[in-house]
Write an enzyme that holds these catalytic residues in place. Sequence first.
Site, PDB file in Angstrom:
ATOM      1  N   HIS A   1       3.856  -2.218   3.334  1.00  0.00           N
ATOM      2  CA  HIS A   1       3.745  -0.666   2.676  1.00  0.00           C
ATOM      3  C   HIS A   1       5.318  -0.411   2.146  1.00  0.00           C
ATOM      4  O   HIS A   1       6.152  -0.722   2.798  1.00  0.00           O
ATOM      5  CB  HIS A   1       3.418   0.168   3.890  1.00  0.00           C
ATOM      6  CG  HIS A   1       2.219   0.023   4.433  1.00  0.00           C
ATOM      7  ND1 HIS A   1       1.908  -0.807   5.529  1.00  0.00           N
ATOM      8  CD2 HIS A   1       0.976   0.876   4.229  1.00  0.00           C
ATOM      9  CE1 HIS A   1       0.563  -0.773   5.772  1.00  0.00           C
ATOM     10  NE2 HIS A   1       0.148   0.085   4.944  1.00  0.00           N
TER      11      HIS A   1
ATOM     12  N   ASP B   1       0.864  -1.194   0.009  1.00  0.00           N
ATOM     13  CA  ASP B   1      -0.035   0.001  -0.107  1.00  0.00           C
ATOM     14  C   ASP B   1       0.885   1.207   0.089  1.00  0.00           C
ATOM     15  O   ASP B   1       1.864   1.146   0.544  1.00  0.00           O
ATOM     16  CB  ASP B   1      -0.824   0.017   1.145  1.00  0.00           C
ATOM     17  CG  ASP B   1      -2.000  -0.900   1.133  1.00  0.00           C
ATOM     18  OD1 ASP B   1      -2.174  -1.837   0.230  1.00  0.00           O
ATOM     19  OD2 ASP B   1      -2.664  -1.032   2.007  1.00  0.00           O
TER      20      ASP B   1
HETATM   21 ZN    ZN Z   1      -2.672   3.293   2.904  1.00  0.00          ZN
END
Ligand code: ZN
Length: 245
Positions: free
Chosen positions: A207, A56
Site C-alpha cells: 500500500h 493499492d
Molecule cells: Zn484498498
Amino acid sequence: MYSPLAIGVYAGLGAAAGLGLAAGGCAYAAYWPGSRIFGKTLVAPRHPGELALTFDDGPNPAFTPRLLDVLASHDVRATFFLVGSHAQAEPELVRRIVAAGHLIGSHSWSHLNLALAPLQRVHDELARTSEALEQIAGVPVRFFRPPFGARRPAVLNAARQMGLVPVMWNAMTSDWSEPSADAIAKRLARTIDRLEQWGWAANIVLHDGGHLDQCAYRGPSVAAAGQLALRYRASHRFVTLDAWG
Ligand SMILES: [Zn+2]
C-alpha cells in the site's frame, strides 16, 4: 487496505472452509483472494520467476513520489490500483506514475465495500473511476482490484461489462499497520519463495496510500518494496499485470 471484517475472515478461513458454503462460506467466496466461487479473477499464472508488485490506495502525495524513486532506482515497473477520488485530487502524480512506465488500474472511486453496495452504486464507482483515470492519464484502464478484496458475482460481471479484468493477489501481509520494513519484506519473501516452489508467479500487494487518509504514512511499505526489488531483481522478472491478462 482491509477492514477488520476482512481480517477476521482471513483468520476464520479454516473454520469457514470446514462449514462448507454456509454463512462462513459466503464470506470466504466474497473475501478470500483465491476463491473463485463468485467468479474468475486474475491472481497469478504458472510462471515461476515472475513477480508483480502492486500498490493499492494511492496516489499518496506524501509517499508515492518516494516509491517512484525507489522503483526507478531498481529499474522495476509496478501496477498501481488507484482510488478514483485520490487520483482526481493528484492528477499530476497520476501522470508521473504512467510516465515512469507503470500500469494503473481502478480501485473504485471511494474505496467502497462493493460486496455490500447496491448494483447501481457499484456501476457508478467503477465508471467514474475509469473515466477520471483515462481523462487524467490518457491511457485505457483495464484492471480493477475490489477494495478489501470484497466482491460478489454482480460486481465481477459489472466490471467485466465495463472491460475491466478483476484482479486479486496471492502475496500479502498487513503492511499498512506494520512499522518494520524488514518484517514486511521478510514475510512477503517467504510467500514469494513458497509460491515459486509450487510453480506460481507472485502477485504482491503493498500500500502506497490509505483509504481513510490519502497522505497516510507508508514509509515501511515503500522501503519494503525497495528491499524486494533488491532481493529479486537479478533472479526474477518484475512484470506489470498486463503481462498476465
Ligand atoms: Zn484498498
